[in-house]
Write an enzyme that holds these catalytic residues in place. Sequence first.
Site, PDB file in Angstrom:
ATOM      1  N   ARG A  75       0.883  -1.182   0.000  1.00  0.00           N
ATOM      2  CA  ARG A  75       0.000   0.000   0.000  1.00  0.00           C
ATOM      3  C   ARG A  75       0.911   1.219   0.000  1.00  0.00           C
ATOM      4  O   ARG A  75       1.759   1.372   0.882  1.00  0.00           O
ATOM      5  CB  ARG A  75      -0.897   0.016   1.234  1.00  0.00           C
ATOM      6  CG  ARG A  75      -1.570   1.369   1.405  1.00  0.00           C
ATOM      7  CD  ARG A  75      -2.711   1.360   2.383  1.00  0.00           C
ATOM      8  NE  ARG A  75      -3.868   0.700   1.820  1.00  0.00           N
ATOM      9  CZ  ARG A  75      -5.106   0.820   2.303  1.00  0.00           C
ATOM     10  NH1 ARG A  75      -5.333   1.569   3.358  1.00  0.00           N
ATOM     11  NH2 ARG A  75      -6.125   0.194   1.738  1.00  0.00           N
TER      12      ARG A  75
ATOM     13  N   HIS B 246      -7.317   0.975  -6.567  1.00  0.00           N
ATOM     14  CA  HIS B 246      -7.519   0.100  -5.398  1.00  0.00           C
ATOM     15  C   HIS B 246      -8.221  -1.180  -5.870  1.00  0.00           C
ATOM     16  O   HIS B 246      -9.375  -1.443  -5.534  1.00  0.00           O
ATOM     17  CB  HIS B 246      -8.366   0.841  -4.354  1.00  0.00           C
ATOM     18  CG  HIS B 246      -8.355   0.213  -2.993  1.00  0.00           C
ATOM     19  ND1 HIS B 246      -7.599  -0.887  -2.663  1.00  0.00           N
ATOM     20  CD2 HIS B 246      -9.034   0.546  -1.855  1.00  0.00           C
ATOM     21  CE1 HIS B 246      -7.800  -1.196  -1.391  1.00  0.00           C
ATOM     22  NE2 HIS B 246      -8.669  -0.353  -0.879  1.00  0.00           N
TER      23      HIS B 246
ATOM     24  N   GLN C 222     -10.123  -3.765  -3.468  1.00  0.00           N
ATOM     25  CA  GLN C 222     -11.423  -3.290  -2.994  1.00  0.00           C
ATOM     26  C   GLN C 222     -12.519  -3.646  -3.996  1.00  0.00           C
ATOM     27  O   GLN C 222     -13.614  -4.076  -3.627  1.00  0.00           O
ATOM     28  CB  GLN C 222     -11.370  -1.766  -2.805  1.00  0.00           C
ATOM     29  CG  GLN C 222     -12.681  -1.177  -2.330  1.00  0.00           C
ATOM     30  CD  GLN C 222     -13.009  -1.607  -0.910  1.00  0.00           C
ATOM     31  OE1 GLN C 222     -12.187  -1.470  -0.018  1.00  0.00           O
ATOM     32  NE2 GLN C 222     -14.195  -2.135  -0.684  1.00  0.00           N
TER      33      GLN C 222
ATOM     34  N   ASP D 138     -17.260   7.525  -1.687  1.00  0.00           N
ATOM     35  CA  ASP D 138     -15.985   7.342  -0.972  1.00  0.00           C
ATOM     36  C   ASP D 138     -15.729   8.642  -0.212  1.00  0.00           C
ATOM     37  O   ASP D 138     -16.396   9.665  -0.465  1.00  0.00           O
ATOM     38  CB  ASP D 138     -14.870   7.062  -2.005  1.00  0.00           C
ATOM     39  CG  ASP D 138     -13.522   6.691  -1.383  1.00  0.00           C
ATOM     40  OD1 ASP D 138     -13.458   6.491  -0.150  1.00  0.00           O
ATOM     41  OD2 ASP D 138     -12.536   6.609  -2.143  1.00  0.00           O
TER      42      ASP D 138
ATOM     43  N   CYS E 193     -16.364   1.854   0.462  1.00  0.00           N
ATOM     44  CA  CYS E 193     -15.200   1.014   0.769  1.00  0.00           C
ATOM     45  C   CYS E 193     -14.790   1.119   2.237  1.00  0.00           C
ATOM     46  O   CYS E 193     -14.122   0.235   2.751  1.00  0.00           O
ATOM     47  CB  CYS E 193     -14.038   1.390  -0.145  1.00  0.00           C
ATOM     48  SG  CYS E 193     -13.481   3.097   0.071  1.00  0.00           S
TER      49      CYS E 193
ATOM     50  N   ARG F 162     -13.620  -8.504   1.675  1.00  0.00           N
ATOM     51  CA  ARG F 162     -12.194  -8.288   1.409  1.00  0.00           C
ATOM     52  C   ARG F 162     -11.428  -9.592   1.666  1.00  0.00           C
ATOM     53  O   ARG F 162     -10.498  -9.934   0.928  1.00  0.00           O
ATOM     54  CB  ARG F 162     -11.634  -7.154   2.282  1.00  0.00           C
ATOM     55  CG  ARG F 162     -12.228  -5.772   1.996  1.00  0.00           C
ATOM     56  CD  ARG F 162     -11.840  -5.243   0.633  1.00  0.00           C
ATOM     57  NE  ARG F 162     -10.399  -5.153   0.480  1.00  0.00           N
ATOM     58  CZ  ARG F 162      -9.659  -4.115   0.893  1.00  0.00           C
ATOM     59  NH1 ARG F 162     -10.229  -3.074   1.460  1.00  0.00           N
ATOM     60  NH2 ARG F 162      -8.340  -4.098   0.702  1.00  0.00           N
TER      61      ARG F 162
HETATM   62  N1  NVA Z   1      -9.990   6.949  -1.540  1.00  0.00           N
HETATM   63  C1  NVA Z   1      -9.643   6.463  -0.229  1.00  0.00           C
HETATM   64  C2  NVA Z   1      -9.842   4.997  -0.116  1.00  0.00           C
HETATM   65  C3  NVA Z   1      -9.547   4.412   1.228  1.00  0.00           C
HETATM   66  C4  NVA Z   1      -9.698   2.933   1.289  1.00  0.00           C
HETATM   67  C5  NVA Z   1      -8.207   6.830   0.056  1.00  0.00           C
HETATM   68  O1  NVA Z   1      -7.352   6.657  -0.829  1.00  0.00           O
HETATM   69  O2  NVA Z   1      -7.919   7.302   1.156  1.00  0.00           O
HETATM   70  N1   CP Z   2     -11.218   0.021   2.261  1.00  0.00           N
HETATM   71  C1   CP Z   2      -9.948  -0.057   2.708  1.00  0.00           C
HETATM   72  O1   CP Z   2      -9.020  -0.315   1.948  1.00  0.00           O
HETATM   73  O2   CP Z   2      -9.805   0.146   4.041  1.00  0.00           O
HETATM   74  P1   CP Z   2      -8.432   0.348   4.827  1.00  0.00           P
HETATM   75  O3   CP Z   2      -7.865   1.676   4.427  1.00  0.00           O
HETATM   76  O4   CP Z   2      -8.828   0.307   6.275  1.00  0.00           O
HETATM   77  O5   CP Z   2      -7.495  -0.773   4.462  1.00  0.00           O
END
Ligand code: NVA
Ligand code: CP
Length: 311
Positions: free
Chosen positions: A109, A136, A139, A227, A268, A296
Amino acid sequence: MSGGDFIDIRDFSREELEGMLDEAMRRKKARLGWPKAKPDADAPLSGHLLAMIFEKPSTRTRVSFDVAMRQLGGETMVLNAGDMQLGRGETIADTGRVLDRMVDVIMLRTFGHERAEELARYTGVPVINGLTDLSHPCQIMADAQTILEHKGRIEGLTIAWVGDCANVTRSWIEAATLLGARMKIGAPEGYRPDAEILDWAKAHGGEILLFDSAEEAVRDADVVMTDTWISMHHSEAEKEKRIADLTPYQVNEALMAAAKDDAIFMHCLPAHRGEEVTDAVIDGPQSVVFDEAENRIHAQKAVLLFCLGRL
Ligand code: NVA
Ligand code: CP
């Protein structure tokens, strides 16, 4: 033929994506009600080790990959970038070359998408994108499984996306295009998907429609998604303007009433309650957000098996 990296949804064929979704649903059903630490009956990844590198925070991705790998019979290690030499400037390429000798599969990540691509280039073992600023994909596999569970199909459905269009939106545009769903996006100028992904969708037969109004976007929708308005790659300084610009795109009961009566609400998570979604919607009868979170685990089992050539 399965095997390799999992960086973006569009790297896969419809058949490959559907094969992973079938496997996710099969595995979920096969262990219904079992204690969480009990391995799946076949424990196909016994002896395999997953390393997870986090350069951004996570709850769902961290826990679900850990649980998924353990239930597949494998083991995991969580590596927070701040505790690694990566956090002191060691290159992603050298980090990859080292981990390649030590583990069987890596999840990353990170911020820039090119970091995930670079890691994949420098490692022989599969690399899984656990979220970048751009996409992502994990997800979306869980989301697709959730839609299949609640709607029985994805092809021919109308998926409305309202609010900010970031990494999750981009991966959904890819999935909707490949799996035959129509996407209606309600977002203001400056918060819409970039031209590159819209052009890609068009070139691949996708039906991605843009609207100024959230109400128009959700009309006839089977699924309503949103989101956070402030993603992890956005700066705090942008917060006030983003909230002001996106407030007309909040998913509240009035907006849900404009979708189909049996529309489901998806997010998500993490949610910023009172911003992109109200409590009444996320805790309401149309919300499937916790199925989505649980999936997930199941969807990522299929991704892990695919990457390791077991599907
Ligand atoms: N768009 C959000 C998704 C989190 C799972 C982010 O990147 O923070
Ligand atoms: N939806 C998601 O990826 O959650 P986290 O940021 O908690 O991993």
